[in-house]
Design an enzyme around this catalytic site. Structure first.
Site, PDB file in Angstrom:
ATOM      1  N   MET A  96      32.763  -0.424 -20.822  1.00  0.00           N
ATOM      2  CA  MET A  96      31.650   0.006 -20.317  1.00  0.00           C
ATOM      3  C   MET A  96      30.577  -0.223 -21.113  1.00  0.00           C
ATOM      4  SD  MET A  96      32.969   2.850 -17.761  1.00  0.00           S
ATOM      5  CE  MET A  96      33.975   3.817 -18.761  1.00  0.00           C
ATOM      6  N   LYS A 120      29.382  -1.417  -2.849  1.00  0.00           N
ATOM      7  CA  LYS A 120      28.553  -2.577  -2.535  1.00  0.00           C
ATOM      8  C   LYS A 120      27.309  -2.682  -3.727  1.00  0.00           C
ATOM      9  CE  LYS A 120      28.497  -3.801   2.018  1.00  0.00           C
ATOM     10  NZ  LYS A 120      28.797  -2.547   2.988  1.00  0.00           N
ATOM     11  N   ASP A 147      36.544  -1.466  -4.648  1.00  0.00           N
ATOM     12  CA  ASP A 147      35.313  -1.988  -5.436  1.00  0.00           C
ATOM     13  C   ASP A 147      34.692  -3.242  -5.264  1.00  0.00           C
ATOM     14  OD1 ASP A 147      35.011   0.721  -6.244  1.00  0.00           O
ATOM     15  OD2 ASP A 147      36.783   0.497  -7.417  1.00  0.00           O
TER      16      ASP A 147
END
Ligand code: SAH
Length: 485
Positions: A170, A56, A36
């Site tokens: 998150m 990306k 990642d």
């Protein structure tokens, strides 16, 4: 059909040294590595196989989860040994379970390799133990980013009622909402809370506050993902356990050594060279001036190195009294087979009392910006002073220095080892139009100086000085800092 295999490997929270031995080995053996975007490039050192960045950044195409699953299957079916490297631990909010199932469905061998999860490591590296005897005997990890319209949404009311420490992953973009739901669910707004941004990375940051004000504080500090919210009384422990971040402003050549020393004293060094040294040509009458002096003084190891380049200098010095300001300078001279004397105190007073009666004519071999304070003191005491500049100290314009100036609040301590480091830091901030925010950060941080001339320069620049060691060395400054922080 050739049979490949996929390893779902945890990479840890960000510091490459926090990867497991098994992760390192598998990476070096892999035919293909899928990783990642957020991973530190050093993690991929030693990878010989194909490298595929599946994360990306937004804008350029990021692979969907289905896309990643398909790619894993395709690569494995070709008989490859595939490593799917994932941040933290693969099965903790990492969608590793989904990838494993997709592979199993196709009959592909898959093995998971646990990693150090950021849910524990990020708070930990910021001085927050998620459990602590007498304070928290449980911790809960939740996601702060729920997909809208999800079947079984997180019951924030129930989460709020749980005791112990709460760790929210998150959650940066929904921070205010999540905190609001916890307060609505009954958690006191006074509950200690913290945000750890980029735990384990070189530019890790910690923002502490309460449930009531953490969202505002995080937005003021411009906290970005990846970051973790920690809620609970354990947050208070960070005051004692967080490693203080210290800006190392010395020239590039001394960064590594100084950073290692700072680490050894328990600090987190932030390398930000403020100055660079540019050598000057030696004057043609150098030998003549050495001969004319009764004693020759060096103020830095760099100066010793540069002076020794000229032929005859070492030999000429053998017959002189040599003065070394500081232990590093003394060691550099000893390395050239020259014995030197050190004043007890590394200041003009110290030098004066040491030279008293022993030397009437002194020659300084040092930086062009050498402190006038030193020579003036000596002249006052009736000593003749000659000065040969060996090198120029200039602003470094190093990108790391600019990073520090852009985020000066990310360090707790500024360590100034010379007047020129102080001038350069402020000069570069001015050039970047960021002098005010730097001055604010300096006012809120601990400012340490190596000795009196540096302290005087900072005062002149309008910066308050908090710490000056009794002996004027970098190490003594670190010791003095450890006593107070
Ligand atoms: N599997 C990962 C978590 C993936 S979810 C693990 O075990 O760590 C991604 C979230 O993890 C981010 O939004 C952030 O909340 C958290 N995270 C990952 N790395 C982090 C780090 N170095 N510092 C702080 N938070 C981090």
């Amino acid at each position: 059909m050739a049979c490949g295999k996929v390893y779902l490997v945890g990479a840890g929270p960000g510091d490459p040294e926090l990867m497991t031995l098994k992760a390192k080995r598998l990476l070096s053996e892999a035919d293909v590595v899928l990783f990642d975007r957020l991973l530190d490039p050093r993690m991929l050192e030693g990878v010989k196989g194909e490298r595929i960045d599946v994360g990306k950044s937004a804008g350029s195409h990021k692979l969907s989860q289905e896309g990643i699953n398909r790619l894993l299957i395709e690569k494995a079916l070709k008989g490859n040994m595939v490593v799917r490297l994932k941040g933290g631990d693969p099965y903790l909010f990492g969608r590793g379970g989904e990838e494993a199932l997709a592979l199993r469905e196709r009959g592909i061998a898959v093995e998971v390799v646990p990693g150090v999860t950021s849910a524990v490591a990020a708070p930990e590296l910021a001085g927050i133990p998620v459990t602590h005897r007498g304070i928290a005997s449980a911790f809960t990890v939740v996601t702060g980013h729920e997909e809208p319209g999800k079947d079984s949404p997180l019951d924030w009311g129930a989460v709020a009622r749980l005791g112990g420490t709460l760790v929210v992953l998150m959650g940066v973009s929904r921070l205010e909402k999540n905190v609001g739901q916890l307060i609505a669910g009954g958690r006191s707004p006074e509950t200690p809370a913290a945000i750890v941004e980029k735990g384990g990375w070189a530019d890790q940051r910690l923002v502490t506050g309460t449930l009531g004000d953490i969202a505002e504080k995080a937005s003021r500090a411009k906290i970005e993902s990846p970051a973790i919210l920690v809620v609970g009384d354990v947050v208070r422990l960070s005051e004692q356990l967080a490693r203080k971040r210290i800006a190392i402003l010395r020239p590039e050549a001394q960064q590594e050594e100084s950073a290692a020393l700072a680490e050894a004293y328990g600090f987190l060094p932030v390398q930000s060279p403020a100055i660079a040294l540019v050598e000057r040509p030696l004057p043609s009458d150098l030998m003549h001036r050495i001969m004319a002096a009764e004693c020759v003084a060096f103020t830095s190891a760099n100066g010793v190195k540069m002076a020794m380049k000229a032929e005859g200098v070492r030999l000429g010095l053998e017959k002189k009294m040599i003065v070394a300001i500081g232990p590093k300078t003394e060691a550099a001279l000893a390395g050239c087979g020259l014995r030197s004397e050190k004043p007890e105190e590394y200041s003009s007073e110290g030098l004066e009392s040491m030279l008293n009666g022993k030397c009437k004519r002194i020659l300084f071999l040092r930086s062009a910006q050498g402190s006038q304070y030193l020579s003036e003191g000596l002249r006052h005491g009736g000593i003749e002073v000659d000065d040969i500049p060996l090198y120029e100290v200039v602003l470094s314009r190093n990108a790391l220095l600019d990073d520090l100036i852009r985020h000066p609040e990310a360090v707790d301590i500024f360590a100034f080892t010379s007047s020129s480091t102080a001038r350069s830091l402020l000069e570069r901030a001015r050039e970047l139009g960021l002098e005010d925010s730097l001055r604010n950060a300096l006012a809120g941080a601990t400012v340490a100086v190596i000795g009196r001339p540096t302290a005087a320069e900072l005062e002149r620049l309008g910066v308050r000085v908090d710490i000056m060691p009794e002996t004027f060395t970098f190490e003594a400054m670190l010791r003095a800092l450890r006593r107070v922080s």
